[in-house]
Each structure stands twice: as structure tokens, then as C-alpha cells.
Write an enzyme that holds these catalytic residues in place. Structure first.
Site, PDB file in Angstrom:
ATOM      1  N   HIS A 269       0.835  -1.200   0.000  1.00  9.79           N
ATOM      2  CA  HIS A 269       0.000   0.000   0.000  1.00  9.79           C
ATOM      3  C   HIS A 269       0.880   1.264   0.000  1.00  9.79           C
ATOM      4  O   HIS A 269       0.730   2.143  -0.850  1.00  9.79           O
ATOM      5  CB  HIS A 269      -0.920  -0.019   1.231  1.00  9.79           C
ATOM      6  CG  HIS A 269      -1.837   1.147   1.324  1.00  9.79           C
ATOM      7  ND1 HIS A 269      -3.160   1.093   0.938  1.00  9.79           N
ATOM      8  CD2 HIS A 269      -1.641   2.420   1.738  1.00  9.79           C
ATOM      9  CE1 HIS A 269      -3.725   2.272   1.110  1.00  9.79           C
ATOM     10  NE2 HIS A 269      -2.814   3.106   1.601  1.00  9.79           N
ATOM     11  N   GLU A 270       1.804   1.313   0.945  1.00  5.13           N
ATOM     12  CA  GLU A 270       2.645   2.516   1.063  1.00  5.13           C
ATOM     13  C   GLU A 270       3.571   2.651  -0.151  1.00  5.13           C
ATOM     14  O   GLU A 270       3.861   3.762  -0.591  1.00  5.13           O
ATOM     15  CB  GLU A 270       3.441   2.503   2.366  1.00  5.13           C
ATOM     16  CG  GLU A 270       2.596   2.446   3.654  1.00  5.13           C
ATOM     17  CD  GLU A 270       1.467   3.459   3.711  1.00  5.13           C
ATOM     18  OE1 GLU A 270       1.568   4.527   3.071  1.00  5.13           O
ATOM     19  OE2 GLU A 270       0.449   3.172   4.395  1.00  5.13           O
ATOM     20  N   HIS A 273       1.745   4.465  -2.820  1.00  8.25           N
ATOM     21  CA  HIS A 273       1.872   5.919  -2.620  1.00  8.25           C
ATOM     22  C   HIS A 273       3.272   6.367  -3.047  1.00  8.25           C
ATOM     23  O   HIS A 273       3.453   7.405  -3.684  1.00  8.25           O
ATOM     24  CB  HIS A 273       1.677   6.274  -1.139  1.00  8.25           C
ATOM     25  CG  HIS A 273       0.254   6.222  -0.663  1.00  8.25           C
ATOM     26  ND1 HIS A 273      -0.754   6.967  -1.227  1.00  8.25           N
ATOM     27  CD2 HIS A 273      -0.331   5.528   0.349  1.00  8.25           C
ATOM     28  CE1 HIS A 273      -1.897   6.731  -0.580  1.00  8.25           C
ATOM     29  NE2 HIS A 273      -1.673   5.855   0.370  1.00  8.25           N
ATOM     30  N   GLU A 299      -4.664   7.805  -3.107  1.00  7.80           N
ATOM     31  CA  GLU A 299      -5.138   6.539  -2.553  1.00  7.80           C
ATOM     32  C   GLU A 299      -5.405   5.521  -3.667  1.00  7.80           C
ATOM     33  O   GLU A 299      -5.276   4.313  -3.452  1.00  7.80           O
ATOM     34  CB  GLU A 299      -6.398   6.797  -1.717  1.00  7.80           C
ATOM     35  CG  GLU A 299      -6.771   5.695  -0.753  1.00  7.80           C
ATOM     36  CD  GLU A 299      -5.742   5.439   0.352  1.00  7.80           C
ATOM     37  OE1 GLU A 299      -4.794   6.231   0.526  1.00  7.80           O
ATOM     38  OE2 GLU A 299      -5.877   4.401   1.024  1.00  7.80           O
TER      39      GLU A 299
END
Ligand code: ZN
Length: 505
Positions: A269-270, A273, A299
Site C-alpha cells: 500500500h505505502e 503511494h 489513494e
């Protein structure tokens, strides 16, 4: 001395870049605060951060910025809309108006009350005592209404707050999109529950050595194209990504011996980003053309890599054999089917941050409805717990046993963040629509994932989204990239296909 519009623009950009540089110093301090700072450094660090935030605000809201903007806007340079100059002027104007319309006294009062309210919220949540938090939430709702009025965006008050996170988005449009999404998800989650099928979750809770978790997570995001010569991965309590500047993107996660998914999916997820931050155009660093579009678009990048890639069968077709090497013995007797089923488990729960890909959006729709009603004055703060529980029953089948697992669970409102929640579901919706388009343009992505090829997808995102900075607002970016406006059908199709296969529904 009189300037030409071009000279005014150049001076404006010089000043705006200086503010961004100052802000990025704060980002390093914030990252350090969350990772390596010794516990007793907190008070001093708070002073450093407050000083930097004050300097940034002072420099960005200086009357000279307004004068330079106004002069630059009169020139021919501002004309071709969509040019880098025009985009920078449009977005600097938006941010400047927003920052200067809110009276300094209100900004200070909001900062003061939300700091205090957050401390009360921590205690209230621990004691599951909504009554203790209630007067603070009432103050915050009142102050946020004042803020929305000061911003004066027109339309619903809530729109002015939403605009801070998702420029150009409106409650009316979100209401329409969510009205299509909610009943379809309730139906899907209901059919899954009735299917009687359940994955074996125990396989994700065996002992996964921490060093191997780190090595495996890094290997995967390196294969995605995340550049560790321009980034790091460190340990924190709450995972985040900080794009400090060109060449420096910091990811954080937390490791749990008995929970493979906790670290692994947060790293993906990170890194999603982080890939956005690494893909921004360094030439435009410090100006809107070198910045991310919105929270929702940011997101979309994290959810795309986490869910559309990292929870896909094709991905694990390639990476499960590697996982068996990295975690010898741990994955004994675990097949591809069982593993993919376990990481895509769907079941209603009370806590948003623990929710799966399908029920997650129902948690968001509920918060969107309630915060809109609070800001509009249609819902009294005192009635919040009952309204919350009623909607939990409606959408997820049961009400939480206490407010700690209900309306007190999230930090957002206690910090004055109203209008933030919808950006999470917007991220899921955008991700689905972008992914479908990438699939159409890049050929069979599943085949590529099976072969371990992820860079074509990354480069497609670089080109279509990252390098464009804020040229388009989110609404227009979706249309520009995919050829149609935001359409919830893409997310619904993705969930129905994947979960339909797993649960036989
Ligand atoms: Zn995120």
C-alpha cells in the site's frame, strides 16, 4: 518598479518553491518523529514543527503572493489552459484563496481545540464514553461550519470541507455514486455470508520471521519498480509514506510475527503511494505541476498495487513459490487456492481499518452520510451514536457492542478532518477504473503478473498520472485517462468477479 506578468510569475514560482522546501524540512522531522526520535524528544520536536508550519503559512499567505498572482494572471502566459503555467496559476490561486479567506483567529482556534479534542478522544475511546467526547465534537462541528462559510465555495457547506482533500468534488456527486455502490455491496456481502464458504485464515497467522517479512516485502516492491536508491523502508506504529522530495521517498510499516498480511499489504500500500511520489516530475518540484492531484488519486495508487495487483491470483502464481523459499516450512501444505482465498477473506466487522476490500466501502459510505448530516446541521452530535448503530445494522448486519467499536473508533473527526473519509472509497473507485483501462491498453496484465512483469503497469501509471502533476483535477483526470467519468461499475465488476469465483456466488 513595475513587473511584467512573466516576471511576476517567475517571482511567484520562486516563492512558492521556497515554501515547499520549508515544508519538506518539516516532513523529514515528522518522519524522524515517527521512526527514530527518542521518546523524550517530543516537546522539542513539536516546537520545531510548529515553527516551520507557521513560517510556511506566513510566507504563503503574504500579500505579495496575492499581488504577484493577480499580475501574472493578467498576462498572455496564463491563457492556454492546461499549460504548465496556467495550471500552476490556477492551483496556486485556489490554495491562496483558501488559505487567506479563513481568518487567522479561526485557524488558531481550530488548531487549539483539535489538539485538546484529540487527547479527550483518546481517553473517551479507551473508556468507550461518548459523553466525554461529545462537547468537544460539538465545538469542532461548529468551528468547521465557520471554516466552510469562510471558504465560501458556494453550494453545500460540506463541499467546502471536501474541497480541501478532493478539489472540485461535491457531496451531490458522491451521493449519486455511493447510491449505486451501497446496495450492490450490501447484496454481494450478504451472498458471500450466505455461501457458507470460509477460507482457512490460520495459514496467515503462523510464525513468519520478521527479517524474512522485510526481505520479501522489499523484493516485491522492487519488482513493482520502487527505487530503494531513492527511498527507504523503516518501522513505525502506523504505516505511512512520506514523499520528502525528489530522490527521497520514505515508506514505513510494522511487523507482527503472527500476522503475515499486516506488514506485507501495508508495504504494498505505502509503496503504491511511494511510486506516485517517485513518479512526479522533478522539474516541477515544489509547484502544483509537480504535486499529486488529490488524496483520492493518491489513494488510488496505493489501493491499485495493494488490492488489484497484490491480492490477485496471478501475482501469487508468480510469488508464492518465492515465498516458500523465503519462509521455509511456514508455508508447508499451503496451496495457491488456499492462500489466495485467505488473503481475500470477506466478512462484516465493526472496525474500518480491519475491513476487507468489499465491506470497507460500506464503512466509508456510513461516515460520509453522517459527517455530511453533522455539518449541514441535520444531525445533532448527541444523536451520533444511535445514527451510527442504525446504519451499521442496515449495511453490515449488526451494531457494535460499544461506541469504542462504533463512532469513537476513528481519529479523523477529533482532529477536525471532515470530508476526508470519502477519499478512501474514491481511491478504490479510481483504482478499479484505471486498472481496467491499463488492462485494455497494455494487454493481458494477468499474464504479465504471472511472468513477474510489473514495470509496464508502473510506467503506464507514471505516464498517465504521475508525470501530469495537477494538470487535471481528479474528476477530469479520470475522464482524460479512461475516456469516461467516474463509474462505480468498474469496482463492482472487479469485486464480483474475484469474490464470485472464491465464494461461488
Ligand atoms: Zn493510503
Amino acid at each position: 518598479m513595475s513587473r511584467t506578468p512573466q516576471e511576476a510569475f517567475d517571482e511567484l514560482i520562486r516563492r512558492v518553491k521556497a515554501v515547499s522546501l520549508l515544508g519538506s524540512c518539516g516532513a523529514v522531522l515528522h518522519w524522524d518523529h515517527q521512526t527514530y526520535m527518542p521518546p523524550q524528544g517530543g516537546a522539542h520536536r513539536a516546537e520545531q514543527l510548529a515553527l516551520l508550519a507557521g513560517l510556511c503559512h506566513e510566507q504563503f499567505t503574504a500579500p505579495e503572493i496575492g499581488d504577484l498572482l493577480s499580475l501574472a494572471e493578467t498576462g498572455e502566459i496564463a491563457r492556454p489552459s492546461g499549460s504548465a503555467v496556467a495550471v500552476n496559476l490556477r492551483e496556486i490561486r485556489r490554495a491562496y484563496d483558501r488559505a487567506t479567506r479563513i481568518p487567522a483567529a479561526l485557524v488558531q482556534e481550530l488548531a487549539r481545540i483539535s489538539t485538546l479534542a484529540q487527547d479527550v478522544w483518546v481517553e473517551a475511546r479507551m473508556a468507550s464514553d461518548f459523553g466525554r467526547f461529545r462537547p468537544w465534537l460539538e465545538k469542532l462541528v461548529g468551528l468547521k461550519r465557520e471554516e466552510a462559510q469562510a471558504v465560501g465555495r458556494g453550494g453545500a457547506l460540506y463541499d467546502a470541507l471536501l474541497d480541501e482533500y478532493e478539489p472540485g468534488e461535491t457531496a451531490a456527486r458522491l451521493t449519486q455514486v455511493f447510491a449505486e455502490l451501497r446496495p450492490a455491496l450490501v447484496d454481494l456481502v450478504g451472498r458471500i455470508a450466505a455461501s457458507g464458504r470460509r477460507p482457512d485464515l490460520a495459514i496467515l497467522h503462523r510464525a513468519y520471521p520478521l527479517a524474512a517479512q522485510e526481505a520479501f516485502g522489499k523484493a516485491v516492491v522492487t519488482a513493482f519498480g520502487f527505487d530503494f536508491h531513492a527511498g527507504r523502508l523503516d518501522v513505525t506504529t502506523h504505516p505511512f509514506c512520506s514523499g520528502i522530495g525528489p530522490g527521497d521517498t520514505r515508506l514505513t510499516t510494522r511487523y507482527n510475527l503472527h500476522d503475515f498480511g499486516d506488514a506485507f499489504f501495508s508495504i504494498l500500500h505505502e509503496a503504491g503511494h511511494g511510486l506516485y511520489d517517485q513518479g512526479l516530475d522533478p522539474e516541477h518540484y515544489g509547484t502544483p505541476m509537480g504535486e499529486a492531484v488529490s488524496l483520492g488519486i493518491h489513494e488510488s495508487q496505493s489501493r491499485l498495487w495493494e488490492n488489484f495487483v497484490g491480492r490477485s491470483r496471478a501475482f501469487w502464481d508468480c510469488w508464492l513459490p518465492r515465498a516458500r523459499e523465503v519462509f521455509p516450512d511456514v508455508l508447508d501444505g499451503v496451496g495457491l487456492d488456499g492462500f489466495v482465498f485467505a488473503i481475500n477473506d470477506v466478512r462484516p466487522s465493526f472496525i474500518r481499518v480491519d475491513a476487507d476490500e468489499a465491506t470497507y466501502n460500506l464503512h466509508i459510505v456510513l461516515r460520509f452520510e453522517l459527517e455530511q448530516a453533522l455539518i449541514a446541521g441535520d444531525l445533532a452530535v448527541a444523536d451520533l451514536p444511535a445514527a451510527w448503530n442504525e446504519r451499521m445494522v442496515r449495511d453490515l448486519g449488526s451494531a457494535p457492542p460499544d461506541d469504542a467499536q462504533g463512532c469513537l473508533q476513528d481519529i479523523h473527526w477529533s482532529g477536525g478532518s471532515f470530508g476526508y473519509f470519502p477519499t478512501y472509497t474514491l481511491g478504490n473507485l479510481y483504482a478499479a477504473q484505471f486498472f481496467a483501462k491499463a488492462q485494455a491498453e497494455l494487454g493481458n496484465l494477468e499474464e504479465q503478473f504471472r511472468r513477474g512483469e510489473f514495470v509496464p503497469l508502473k510506467e503506464w501509471l507514471n505516464q498517465k498520472i504521475h508525470r501530469e502533476g495537477q494538470r487535471n483535477r481528479a474528476v477530469d483526470l479520470v475522464a482524460a485517462v479512461t475516456g469516461e467519468p467516474l463509474n462505480p461499475a468498474y469496482l463492482l465488476r472487479h469485486l464480483r468477479e474475484k469474490l464470485g469465483t472464491l465464494y461461488g456466488v
